[in-house]
Design a protein around this motif. Sequence first.
Motif, PDB file in Angstrom:
ATOM      1  N   LEU A 241       0.803  -1.229   0.000  1.00  0.00           N
ATOM      2  CA  LEU A 241       0.000   0.000   0.000  1.00  0.00           C
ATOM      3  C   LEU A 241       0.837   1.282   0.000  1.00  0.00           C
ATOM      4  O   LEU A 241       0.281   2.370  -0.160  1.00  0.00           O
ATOM      5  CB  LEU A 241      -0.931   0.001   1.223  1.00  0.00           C
ATOM      6  CG  LEU A 241      -2.003  -1.092   1.235  1.00  0.00           C
ATOM      7  CD1 LEU A 241      -2.784  -1.055   2.541  1.00  0.00           C
ATOM      8  CD2 LEU A 241      -2.940  -0.938   0.056  1.00  0.00           C
ATOM      9  N   VAL A 242       2.140   1.184   0.155  1.00  0.00           N
ATOM     10  CA  VAL A 242       2.968   2.393   0.213  1.00  0.00           C
ATOM     11  C   VAL A 242       2.822   3.263  -1.032  1.00  0.00           C
ATOM     12  O   VAL A 242       2.660   4.488  -0.927  1.00  0.00           O
ATOM     13  CB  VAL A 242       4.456   2.029   0.465  1.00  0.00           C
ATOM     14  CG1 VAL A 242       5.343   3.266   0.296  1.00  0.00           C
ATOM     15  CG2 VAL A 242       4.637   1.439   1.864  1.00  0.00           C
ATOM     16  N   PRO A 243       2.841   2.708  -2.252  1.00  0.00           N
ATOM     17  CA  PRO A 243       2.732   3.578  -3.433  1.00  0.00           C
ATOM     18  C   PRO A 243       1.312   4.047  -3.746  1.00  0.00           C
ATOM     19  O   PRO A 243       1.118   4.862  -4.657  1.00  0.00           O
ATOM     20  CB  PRO A 243       3.261   2.686  -4.581  1.00  0.00           C
ATOM     21  CG  PRO A 243       3.812   1.463  -3.944  1.00  0.00           C
ATOM     22  CD  PRO A 243       3.109   1.318  -2.639  1.00  0.00           C
ATOM     23  N   VAL A 244       0.317   3.539  -3.035  1.00  0.00           N
ATOM     24  CA  VAL A 244      -1.085   3.864  -3.345  1.00  0.00           C
ATOM     25  C   VAL A 244      -1.407   5.295  -2.937  1.00  0.00           C
ATOM     26  O   VAL A 244      -1.132   5.710  -1.809  1.00  0.00           O
ATOM     27  CB  VAL A 244      -2.035   2.881  -2.625  1.00  0.00           C
ATOM     28  CG1 VAL A 244      -3.486   3.305  -2.829  1.00  0.00           C
ATOM     29  CG2 VAL A 244      -1.815   1.467  -3.126  1.00  0.00           C
ATOM     30  N   SER A 245      -2.008   6.032  -3.842  1.00  0.00           N
ATOM     31  CA  SER A 245      -2.428   7.400  -3.520  1.00  0.00           C
ATOM     32  C   SER A 245      -3.622   7.356  -2.572  1.00  0.00           C
ATOM     33  O   SER A 245      -4.545   6.548  -2.770  1.00  0.00           O
ATOM     34  CB  SER A 245      -2.818   8.146  -4.797  1.00  0.00           C
ATOM     35  OG  SER A 245      -1.711   8.229  -5.672  1.00  0.00           O
ATOM     36  N   PRO A 246      -3.643   8.200  -1.542  1.00  0.00           N
ATOM     37  CA  PRO A 246      -4.770   8.198  -0.594  1.00  0.00           C
ATOM     38  C   PRO A 246      -6.088   8.512  -1.298  1.00  0.00           C
ATOM     39  O   PRO A 246      -6.167   9.475  -2.074  1.00  0.00           O
ATOM     40  CB  PRO A 246      -4.387   9.310   0.395  1.00  0.00           C
ATOM     41  CG  PRO A 246      -2.904   9.436   0.276  1.00  0.00           C
ATOM     42  CD  PRO A 246      -2.593   9.153  -1.151  1.00  0.00           C
ATOM     43  N   TYR A 247      -7.101   7.705  -1.045  1.00  0.00           N
ATOM     44  CA  TYR A 247      -8.416   7.963  -1.635  1.00  0.00           C
ATOM     45  C   TYR A 247      -9.523   8.031  -0.593  1.00  0.00           C
ATOM     46  O   TYR A 247     -10.664   8.365  -0.917  1.00  0.00           O
ATOM     47  CB  TYR A 247      -8.761   6.912  -2.693  1.00  0.00           C
ATOM     48  CG  TYR A 247      -8.674   5.471  -2.231  1.00  0.00           C
ATOM     49  CD1 TYR A 247      -9.718   4.866  -1.545  1.00  0.00           C
ATOM     50  CD2 TYR A 247      -7.543   4.711  -2.507  1.00  0.00           C
ATOM     51  CE1 TYR A 247      -9.637   3.553  -1.125  1.00  0.00           C
ATOM     52  CE2 TYR A 247      -7.448   3.386  -2.104  1.00  0.00           C
ATOM     53  CZ  TYR A 247      -8.494   2.807  -1.412  1.00  0.00           C
ATOM     54  OH  TYR A 247      -8.413   1.502  -0.995  1.00  0.00           O
ATOM     55  N   THR A 248      -9.223   7.696   0.651  1.00  0.00           N
ATOM     56  CA  THR A 248     -10.235   7.781   1.702  1.00  0.00           C
ATOM     57  C   THR A 248     -10.186   9.110   2.435  1.00  0.00           C
ATOM     58  O   THR A 248     -11.110   9.446   3.183  1.00  0.00           O
ATOM     59  CB  THR A 248     -10.044   6.645   2.727  1.00  0.00           C
ATOM     60  OG1 THR A 248      -8.696   6.695   3.234  1.00  0.00           O
ATOM     61  CG2 THR A 248     -10.276   5.296   2.086  1.00  0.00           C
ATOM     62  N   SER A 249      -9.123   9.876   2.258  1.00  0.00           N
ATOM     63  CA  SER A 249      -8.950  11.134   2.976  1.00  0.00           C
ATOM     64  C   SER A 249      -7.874  11.957   2.264  1.00  0.00           C
ATOM     65  O   SER A 249      -6.987  11.407   1.615  1.00  0.00           O
ATOM     66  CB  SER A 249      -8.535  10.864   4.429  1.00  0.00           C
ATOM     67  OG  SER A 249      -8.076  12.039   5.064  1.00  0.00           O
ATOM     68  N   ASN A 250      -7.985  13.282   2.403  1.00  0.00           N
ATOM     69  CA  ASN A 250      -6.944  14.155   1.855  1.00  0.00           C
ATOM     70  C   ASN A 250      -6.069  14.755   2.963  1.00  0.00           C
ATOM     71  O   ASN A 250      -5.412  15.774   2.754  1.00  0.00           O
ATOM     72  CB  ASN A 250      -7.555  15.278   1.005  1.00  0.00           C
ATOM     73  CG  ASN A 250      -8.636  16.057   1.753  1.00  0.00           C
ATOM     74  OD1 ASN A 250      -8.644  16.088   2.988  1.00  0.00           O
ATOM     75  ND2 ASN A 250      -9.547  16.679   1.023  1.00  0.00           N
ATOM     76  N   ASP A 251      -6.062  14.082   4.114  1.00  0.00           N
ATOM     77  CA  ASP A 251      -5.296  14.603   5.242  1.00  0.00           C
ATOM     78  C   ASP A 251      -3.796  14.676   4.951  1.00  0.00           C
ATOM     79  O   ASP A 251      -3.100  15.536   5.498  1.00  0.00           O
ATOM     80  CB  ASP A 251      -5.526  13.747   6.488  1.00  0.00           C
ATOM     81  CG  ASP A 251      -6.825  14.100   7.203  1.00  0.00           C
ATOM     82  OD1 ASP A 251      -7.528  15.014   6.732  1.00  0.00           O
ATOM     83  OD2 ASP A 251      -7.133  13.462   8.214  1.00  0.00           O
ATOM     84  N   VAL A 252      -3.289  13.770   4.112  1.00  0.00           N
ATOM     85  CA  VAL A 252      -1.854  13.786   3.822  1.00  0.00           C
ATOM     86  C   VAL A 252      -1.438  15.122   3.214  1.00  0.00           C
ATOM     87  O   VAL A 252      -0.373  15.666   3.539  1.00  0.00           O
ATOM     88  CB  VAL A 252      -1.471  12.625   2.885  1.00  0.00           C
ATOM     89  CG1 VAL A 252      -0.025  12.766   2.402  1.00  0.00           C
ATOM     90  CG2 VAL A 252      -1.632  11.291   3.606  1.00  0.00           C
ATOM     91  N   ASP A 253      -2.282  15.678   2.338  1.00  0.00           N
ATOM     92  CA  ASP A 253      -1.970  16.986   1.746  1.00  0.00           C
ATOM     93  C   ASP A 253      -1.883  18.050   2.833  1.00  0.00           C
ATOM     94  O   ASP A 253      -1.023  18.943   2.787  1.00  0.00           O
ATOM     95  CB  ASP A 253      -3.041  17.372   0.721  1.00  0.00           C
ATOM     96  CG  ASP A 253      -3.024  16.453  -0.488  1.00  0.00           C
ATOM     97  OD1 ASP A 253      -1.947  15.928  -0.809  1.00  0.00           O
ATOM     98  OD2 ASP A 253      -4.092  16.264  -1.099  1.00  0.00           O
TER      99      ASP A 253
END
Length: 464
Positions: A94-106
């Motif tokens: 899952l490391v390379p997967v772009s977050p799709y459940t939340s935009n908190d990483v941004d």
Amino acid sequence: MLANLPFGKRYLGSINGVSLIALFIAIVTSAVSFLIADTDWATKNTVGLGWVTVAQYLALSLCMFVVWKFGPQSNRLRDFVGIITIAIIIRAILVPVSPYTSNDVDRYLFDGKVALSGFDPYRTNHNAPTLKALRAEWPTPEEHAKYPTLYPPGAIGLYALSAASGADNAALVWKSLSFFASALTVIFMALVLLSVGNLKHLSLVALSPILIFEAGVGAHIDAFSTLAVAASLYAYQRKLFVYAGVAIGLGTLSKLLPVLLLLPLFFSMNKLRDATKLVIGALATVGLGYVIAIVLGMQPIGSTPVFFEKWRNAAPLFDLLNIFLSGYTLVFFIGLITVGAFVIVTLWTWNQSPKNEKNTLLAISPALQWVLIVPLLLSPVVFPWYLMVLVPLFALRPTFFLSAWFTLLPLSYLVLNKFACCGIWAPLEWTNYLLAVGLVLGLLFDQLFLSCKPTESCSHGQIA
């Protein structure tokens, strides 16, 4: 087939066919995240992102419970090496997967960039004119733009560390850090459960969808506070009380909730000297983190009150109280319930924790769980990743209540259906009602089937 390979014979030999199938499905379920992340959900009319996400959580939950039920029931670490390895592989996928459940990483990374650029993220919101050039390079979610950060100094430090790698690499660095936190949580809990004789519950951590997806897809800061909880349990069990306090302090610098563990841990100890070591280790760590932030010119308060005023999600108890109370009366009543619950937890720990028993940690597990459950139950907003810190404690003593919460709370992700396509945040009421029913039934089942002490066998049967 896997069991016939050299690796399989040595590490998967203790895992039966049913569990191997469940582990394979768990890997596939996690790998599907690549397809989900690459799909343009704004143009999908047949099925929404919310339904796909919920199905993913439920599938992995089923795999977790199957492996827990039919997997190794021994207390030998070698019997669980295969499960640990697969759990880490799933997290690595899952490391390379772009977050799709939340935009908190941004949000995280921009807060880190703000701090690196010499601004105070606690006083500067993302719409500030002084950050206009930064936002052009680091686009952030508009719904976060009006508010300064709400995260403790340790979290800001981790964000800044990731942001230092540049806009192109920061997300991957952050996801890699989140992966290591989640993987280390599994390892620490394997050692904790081994020491208390409950290694059979390791699957509840290793394959927990709350841990896997919230660390691997959403990449939430809670992965680090969860690691701190697991590390503190490990240090406490080994009577390394200063280090247990330091771990709790580090967790508190990531997310505030772990500090509450000091309450039952302190009152479970025979010697005041040991209890003092625990508290000093925690308070010194937290104090040092905040002092560093202040020295760097920050005012680490943030917008936490504004956040709780604005957001509402998956909080049936708060919604019930809000029908009869409002404003400061509601806040006062919630505070009163919280204090009362903490007093009960303290008295229970003081009176019930075994003073001469080796497995004190196992005996006080209900207190450790409830000291974190109470503030989450009373919160006006509970996102699935908020429950991550409870997963290590759940493995110490599984309960129907927490099983229901972990399984049903991801239904709140159905809000992604409209959010992904139209930017509309509208939680569904029926999911709240179903969650409330599940939690009440969980409590009732716990009273019927788990009425014994955590270190004893229940005469009426038990969930384990």
